[in-house]
Write a protein that holds these residues in place. Sequence first.
Motif, short mmCIF file in Angstrom:
data_model
loop_
_atom_site.label_atom_id
_atom_site.label_comp_id
_atom_site.label_asym_id
_atom_site.label_seq_id
_atom_site.Cartn_x
_atom_site.Cartn_y
_atom_site.Cartn_z
N MET A 1 0.85 -1.20 0.00
CA MET A 1 0.00 0.00 0.00
C MET A 1 0.88 1.24 0.00
O MET A 1 1.82 1.36 0.78
CB MET A 1 -0.89 0.00 1.25
N LEU A 2 0.57 2.19 -0.88
CA LEU A 2 1.32 3.42 -0.98
C LEU A 2 0.61 4.52 -0.20
O LEU A 2 -0.60 4.62 -0.20
CB LEU A 2 1.46 3.83 -2.45
N GLN A 3 1.41 5.34 0.47
CA GLN A 3 0.82 6.41 1.28
C GLN A 3 1.46 7.73 0.89
O GLN A 3 2.61 7.80 0.46
CB GLN A 3 1.06 6.15 2.77
N LEU A 27 5.42 28.73 -13.00
CA LEU A 27 4.61 27.55 -13.25
C LEU A 27 4.23 26.95 -11.91
O LEU A 27 5.02 26.93 -10.98
CB LEU A 27 5.42 26.54 -14.06
N ALA A 28 3.01 26.48 -11.82
CA ALA A 28 2.57 25.79 -10.61
C ALA A 28 2.33 24.32 -10.92
O ALA A 28 2.07 23.95 -12.06
CB ALA A 28 1.28 26.42 -10.07
N LEU A 29 2.46 23.50 -9.90
CA LEU A 29 2.12 22.08 -10.02
C LEU A 29 1.07 21.74 -8.98
O LEU A 29 1.16 22.17 -7.83
CB LEU A 29 3.35 21.19 -9.79
N ALA A 30 0.08 20.99 -9.39
CA ALA A 30 -0.89 20.43 -8.47
C ALA A 30 -0.77 18.92 -8.52
O ALA A 30 -0.18 18.36 -9.45
CB ALA A 30 -2.31 20.87 -8.85
N VAL A 31 -1.30 18.25 -7.51
CA VAL A 31 -1.30 16.79 -7.52
C VAL A 31 -2.73 16.29 -7.35
O VAL A 31 -3.54 16.90 -6.65
CB VAL A 31 -0.41 16.20 -6.41
N GLN A 32 -3.01 15.18 -8.01
CA GLN A 32 -4.29 14.49 -7.85
C GLN A 32 -4.00 13.00 -7.75
O GLN A 32 -3.24 12.45 -8.54
CB GLN A 32 -5.24 14.77 -9.00
N ALA A 33 -4.62 12.36 -6.77
CA ALA A 33 -4.32 10.96 -6.52
C ALA A 33 -5.08 10.04 -7.45
O ALA A 33 -6.23 10.29 -7.82
CB ALA A 33 -4.67 10.62 -5.07
N ILE A 34 -4.43 8.97 -7.83
CA ILE A 34 -5.07 7.80 -8.44
C ILE A 34 -5.27 6.82 -7.29
O ILE A 34 -4.28 6.37 -6.69
CB ILE A 34 -4.21 7.18 -9.56
N VAL A 35 -6.49 6.53 -6.94
CA VAL A 35 -6.74 5.74 -5.75
C VAL A 35 -6.96 4.28 -6.10
O VAL A 35 -7.38 3.93 -7.21
CB VAL A 35 -7.96 6.26 -4.96
N SER A 36 -6.67 3.43 -5.13
CA SER A 36 -6.93 2.00 -5.26
C SER A 36 -8.12 1.65 -4.38
O SER A 36 -8.05 1.79 -3.15
CB SER A 36 -5.70 1.19 -4.84
N LEU A 37 -9.22 1.23 -4.98
CA LEU A 37 -10.41 0.89 -4.22
C LEU A 37 -10.21 -0.39 -3.41
O LEU A 37 -10.97 -0.66 -2.48
CB LEU A 37 -11.61 0.72 -5.15
N PRO A 43 -3.76 6.28 -2.20
CA PRO A 43 -3.20 6.59 -3.53
C PRO A 43 -2.28 5.49 -4.05
O PRO A 43 -1.39 5.04 -3.34
CB PRO A 43 -2.42 7.88 -3.28
N ALA A 44 -2.51 5.05 -5.29
CA ALA A 44 -1.56 4.19 -5.98
C ALA A 44 -0.39 5.05 -6.47
O ALA A 44 0.76 4.63 -6.46
CB ALA A 44 -2.22 3.48 -7.14
N TRP A 45 -0.71 6.23 -6.96
CA TRP A 45 0.29 7.26 -7.18
C TRP A 45 -0.42 8.60 -7.26
O TRP A 45 -1.65 8.67 -7.25
CB TRP A 45 1.12 7.00 -8.43
N VAL A 46 0.34 9.69 -7.24
CA VAL A 46 -0.23 11.02 -7.40
C VAL A 46 0.27 11.59 -8.72
O VAL A 46 1.46 11.50 -9.04
CB VAL A 46 0.13 11.97 -6.23
N GLU A 47 -0.64 12.12 -9.50
CA GLU A 47 -0.28 12.71 -10.79
C GLU A 47 0.03 14.18 -10.60
O GLU A 47 -0.74 14.93 -10.00
CB GLU A 47 -1.42 12.55 -11.78
N CYS A 48 1.19 14.61 -11.11
CA CYS A 48 1.58 16.02 -11.07
C CYS A 48 0.99 16.72 -12.29
O CYS A 48 1.23 16.32 -13.42
CB CYS A 48 3.10 16.16 -11.06
N LEU A 49 0.22 17.76 -12.05
CA LEU A 49 -0.52 18.45 -13.10
C LEU A 49 -0.02 19.89 -13.21
O LEU A 49 0.05 20.62 -12.21
CB LEU A 49 -2.02 18.47 -12.76
#
Length: 259
Positions: A1-3, A27-37, A43-49
């Motif tokens: 499990m990733l945290q 430039l700014a970066l935001a993150v959004q998690a890809i979750v594992s149900l 989060p399985a990982w966080v995407e940098c946007l």
Amino acid sequence: MLQTVRDADDATDLLQFAPPLAGTPRLALAVQAIVSLSSERRPAWVECLVRPPADRPGQSVMDLVRAGYARRGDRFDLDVLDAALRRMPALRPDTRFGVNIRPGSLMVPDFVDAVLERLHRAQVAPDRLVLELVEYAGAVNLEATARPLNALRRAGVQVALDDFGPGAANLDVVAAGLVDWIKLDRSVCRCVDTHDGARRVVEGLAALVRHAGPGLVAEGIERPAQMQLLHGMGIVHQQGFLFHRPALLVDDLHAGSTH
């Protein structure tokens, strides 16, 4: 499990350990998690946007990205990776992070070495990085990218095919086993719980990907009914506002960066 930082479910908890850096932000970066149900929505990982800087609130993301590529070429992808790596102390050591790149960057002769050198310099294990190939930038050239993709994956970097579905232009890359993850585009998943045609399309794509071998992520999940229906199809990795909204992580990429 990733945290992520601490043990909280909300990606905004990433922020408290990410003070702004000195200098004028470009430039700014935001993150959004890809979750594992299957892992309590961790989060399985966080995407940098990529996001516009605070001093350009009216600029669209696509205009910002186009300007970045116009000014820096394929080095813009490395600029974004650099910005993400500078914020790695904000994440737990076992958290993976994703960075979007356009497929053409893989054909730059020194791109793989540049990615791996940056990871080494930042003391970040390659298996923490997920490079997300954005399909809106065009189809992946299988012949030209097979070698760099294999080199990255041998080093431990994972590769995701982003925005998959609307054109399905990269089926040869999926069939060749060159990616670890397929991310179903939000346009494909948007009506999956309200339109039988959309549901059948997603079922077909999910079956195709399952037979090919990569993991599958559904994007743009905003309603519990979407989540539940997709979960019933066996898609346990999901991303969208239902779980987390993008949370501002960094505002520190400057025009004076050198590479």
